[in-house]
Design an enzyme around this catalytic site. Structure first.
Site, mmCIF file in Angstrom:
data_model
loop_
_atom_site.group_PDB
_atom_site.id
_atom_site.type_symbol
_atom_site.label_atom_id
_atom_site.label_comp_id
_atom_site.label_asym_id
_atom_site.label_seq_id
_atom_site.Cartn_x
_atom_site.Cartn_y
_atom_site.Cartn_z
ATOM 1 N N LYS A 174 0.856 -1.187 0.000
ATOM 2 C CA LYS A 174 0.000 0.000 0.000
ATOM 3 C C LYS A 174 0.888 1.231 0.000
ATOM 4 C CE LYS A 174 -3.560 2.409 2.630
ATOM 5 N NZ LYS A 174 -4.493 2.344 3.756
ATOM 6 N N LYS A 211 -2.152 -1.516 -3.837
ATOM 7 C CA LYS A 211 -3.029 -0.351 -3.740
ATOM 8 C C LYS A 211 -2.206 0.907 -3.799
ATOM 9 C CE LYS A 211 -6.013 1.943 -0.469
ATOM 10 N NZ LYS A 211 -6.391 2.039 0.906
HETATM 11 C C1 PBG Z 1 -7.340 3.233 5.768
HETATM 12 C C2 PBG Z 1 -7.606 3.188 4.313
HETATM 13 C C3 PBG Z 1 -7.443 4.179 3.340
HETATM 14 C C4 PBG Z 1 -7.943 3.667 2.157
HETATM 15 C C5 PBG Z 1 -8.373 2.380 2.419
HETATM 16 N N1 PBG Z 1 -8.138 2.098 3.755
HETATM 17 C C6 PBG Z 1 -6.971 5.568 3.460
HETATM 18 C C7 PBG Z 1 -5.572 5.884 3.791
HETATM 19 O O1 PBG Z 1 -4.709 5.008 3.903
HETATM 20 O O2 PBG Z 1 -5.329 7.063 3.980
HETATM 21 C C8 PBG Z 1 -8.029 4.392 0.837
HETATM 22 C C9 PBG Z 1 -9.117 3.923 -0.066
HETATM 23 C C10 PBG Z 1 -9.432 4.822 -1.191
HETATM 24 O O3 PBG Z 1 -8.786 5.869 -1.436
HETATM 25 O O4 PBG Z 1 -10.394 4.500 -1.909
HETATM 26 N N2 PBG Z 1 -6.027 3.257 6.152
#
Ligand code: PBG
Length: 326
Positions: free
Chosen positions: A196, A249
């Site tokens: 991520k 992601k």
């Molecule tokens: C929580 C999380 C996030 C997303 C999914 N889980 C936000 C982040 O990490 O700031 C992003 C999902 C999206 O942008 O659609 N940590």
């Protein structure tokens, strides 16, 4: 004139033949629809930067689940907007937390007709908006892993079908697996947000989940967008720790990572077509600059072609309806 013997266009003239030689075909089975649940009754707060998406109270969330199920999409990913936040995300792991309540209500109504995945993270539940417990202006890894495991057990107790940790702490998959097993949830799979990235594409989501960090950013835990080898190390570690499905992601700017992950590991692979990717399509479509449906299908197909088995996307219902000719 030297005419070619091999003519690749031969396979492109007839649409029936084109269909037969199509390499990548999207299916409703590929999609997961993210949803945002909030407290109250009859609440439908539209999310300005994500047209067609809402913060929903449980009663309306159940209606939305019906729409999703009717579209053929079989899986949802739940995010919670709690009525109360604190320094250490206490409500995230309480029996009556908002997501726990939502999971119970959905599983009661839809049983096995809907697969309920829960996002495990603290950022929606902390006053500072970071993904864990803060020490010296930074997220403290090990105590955070402990509360993430507690949150996971609590969500499994509520009836969640799969746990999806998105926090990017080191070692959390192993600890979550251990605590789930200890509590007799050895059959509950973990889909880990393994690679991520610290991405600008999460902007609209942070409006939706009210989870923007109040100081600094997430660069000390989410990955540097420049790094590919490191993504392979992250994924490898999560597999060793017991992840059942690994994830990359965001998706669109990281198609190369999706492909590398698919080629490197024999693992089911998810890709998250995140909020910013969705909102760009919506915004350009609103301006009349692009053909929304066409771009949506092209984007989703490219994510699958890159190697994703599962696509988490806010387009899920629209894409499913299109696939089903609705
Ligand atoms: C929580 C999380 C996030 C997303 C999914 N889980 C936000 C982040 O990490 O700031 C992003 C999902 C999206 O942008 O659609 N940590």
């Amino acid at each position: 004139m030297n005419y070619p013997t091999v003519r690749l266009r031969r396979l492109r003239y007839n649409p029936l033949l084109r269909d037969m030689v199509t390499e990548t075909k999207l299916s409703v089975d590929d999609f997961v629809m993210p949803l945002f649940v909030c407290p109250g009754k009859n609440v439908r707060n539209s999310i300005k930067s994500m047209p067609g998406n809402y913060q929903l109270s449980i009663d309306l969330l159940l209606e939305e689940c019906k729409t999703i199920k009717d579209s053929g999409v079989k899986a949802i990913l739940l995010f919670g907007i709690p009525d109360h936040k604190d320094e250490c995300a206490q409500v995230a792991r309480e029996e009556n937390g908002i997501v726990q309540q939502a999971v119970r209500a959905i599983k009661k109504e839809f049983k096995n007709d809907l697969f309920v995945i829960v996002d495990v993270c603290n950022c929606e539940y902390t006053t500072h908006g970071h993904c864990g417990i803060i020490k010296d202006n930074d997220v403290d890894n090990d105590p955070t892993v402990e509360i993430l495991a507690e949150q996971s057990v609590s969500l499994a107790q509520a009836g969640a079908d799969m746990i999806a940790p998105s926090d990017m702490m080191d070692g959390r998959v192993g600890e979550i697996r251990k605590q789930l097993d200890k509590n007799n949830f050895e059959k509950i799979p973990i889909m880990s947000y393994s690679a991520k990235y610290a991405s600008g594409f999460y902007g609209p989501f942070r409006d939706a989940a009210e989870s923007a960090p109040q100081f600094g950013d997430r660069s000390s835990y989410q990955m540097n967008p420049s790094n590919g080898d490191e993504a392979m190390r992250e994924i490898e570690l999560d597999i060793e720790e017991g992840a059942d499905i690994v994830m990359v992601k965001p998706a669109l700017s990281y198609l190369d990572i999706i492909r590398r992950a698919k080629d490197t590991f024999n693992m089911p692979l998810a890709a998250y077509n995140v909020s910013g990717e969705f909102s760009m399509v919506k915004a350009a479509a609103e301006k009349g600059w692009i053909d929304e449906n066409r771009l949506m299908m092209e984007i989703l197909t490219s994510i699958k072609r890159a190697g994703a088995d599962i696509i988490i996307t806010y387009h899920a219902v629209d894409a499913a309806n299109l696939l089903n000719g609705k």
